[in-house]
Design a protein around this motif. Sequence first.
Motif, short mmCIF file in Angstrom:
data_model
loop_
_atom_site.label_atom_id
_atom_site.label_comp_id
_atom_site.label_asym_id
_atom_site.label_seq_id
_atom_site.Cartn_x
_atom_site.Cartn_y
_atom_site.Cartn_z
N ASP A 317 0.86 -1.19 0.00
CA ASP A 317 0.00 0.00 0.00
C ASP A 317 0.89 1.23 0.00
OD1 ASP A 317 -1.82 1.99 0.27
OD2 ASP A 317 -2.85 1.16 2.00
N ASN A 319 0.43 4.30 -0.21
CA ASN A 319 -0.06 5.54 0.37
C ASN A 319 -0.12 5.51 1.89
OD1 ASN A 319 -0.49 6.64 -2.23
ND2 ASN A 319 -2.34 5.42 -2.40
N ARG A 320 0.45 4.48 2.51
CA ARG A 320 0.48 4.43 3.98
C ARG A 320 1.46 5.47 4.52
NH1 ARG A 320 1.11 -1.64 6.06
NH2 ARG A 320 0.61 -0.61 8.06
N GLU A 331 0.94 5.01 12.95
CA GLU A 331 0.35 5.12 11.63
C GLU A 331 -0.70 6.21 11.60
OE1 GLU A 331 -0.91 2.39 7.83
OE2 GLU A 331 -0.60 1.45 9.80
N GLY A 334 -3.93 7.73 5.66
CA GLY A 334 -3.06 7.63 4.51
C GLY A 334 -3.08 8.84 3.60
#
Length: 418
Positions: A317, A319-320, A331, A334
């Motif tokens: 992924d 766009n994390r 986290e 995104g």
Amino acid sequence: MRETDLDDVFTEFEARTAPTFRPPGVADAARRVRDRRRRRRGLLAGVAALLLAGPGGAYAMAGRDDAPTPPAPDPSASPDDRLVERTVAVPGVPGELRQLQFVDARHGWALFDTCDREDVGSTDCRRDLARTADGGVTWQRTALPAAADEPNLAGPPYLLPLDGRRITVVIGDRYLVSTDGGASFTDHPVSTPPEVIDLALATDSGYSLRCPQDQGVFSGPSCPRPRLVGIGGAPVPVQPPLNLRSESDKQLVEGGDGRLWVTAREGDRLTMAVTDDRAATWRTLPAVAGAARLLVSPDGLDAWLVGISDTSFSATDPNRLWKLVGDRWQEQPGLPDDTSTVAAANGGVLPVTSAYGGGGYWYDKRYVDEPALGGPVRADDESASVQVLPDDTIVVTGQTGTFLGTGSGVDRSWTRLS
């Protein structure tokens, strides 16, 4: 911390919906972003092979001498438009504007070339260099040596600026170096690069990752384990406690607070170590699965991990996004699905460009468009790139011009130079 990775600009958005429009389809957005990055890697591969001894995109390339305040917004700019248009024109200089690189908000270098872009063996070319010290309001020609006009047998010239006075023009098998703002140049073969190139490819304090046998910044045979060295190849007190094997993606970043970061990516895991005492001691941080690259703000206060990589597409992924809070990576929501490139500015701001054209900011856990990068921009190659200079100036570079964003946070005045 700035990245040196630059390419070309935006896709057209239609009419008044341009600043906010996002075409539907996450899968299509991801495909277009991947295609754009593949094209970008192809364009930069030749330059990277020539210039970098260590991992590409990891070295700071400008801004050592001074840290001037950004120029005041042009009084002719409309508060609504937030965009000043300037043409890079130098009297008596023919040819196309081929490269435009800024080292801070005021100082920049421009390369003009009459050679045919499609003919690598062009003859009878004329190349001229110009510099600005007022943010592109005025430009002064600096005469290049005759060697700069020789046939284009080894690819086009490439600008490698260090600051407002020191610059290298890489052309063919030689380096034309000026340390006095272009008043004079010295000519060096590729086999014996001068120290100014070492400095341009190192961090602000003069660190680089290098194979032990290399005498300069240019790689010889690959080595099993690159080492961190200081200016001139001086060893550092303690090597970072990471497995820096030649096949891993490596990165070296220095923030304005003096901390030095080294990362290594193998598979889908990014490991990193940081020092705040000039490599006397190191602290390792938890490895993060899915992260591809480290971003550090110019003041060094904010550190981020992103899934977007300039060298591979193994992240599941891209766009994390993670932010360093204390000693742990947290986290975050995104990045937009159509993110093309991203950099780190001060104040928790991440400037972002879109694969569809335009750009904006990720800030306070959400994304907002920047109108100055939307409607006026017209291009079809989806190749915009963004970087942040040491003085926190945002630079968006692309086919239709170079955009300078001065100010702080998301409150920026924008200038488009073409």
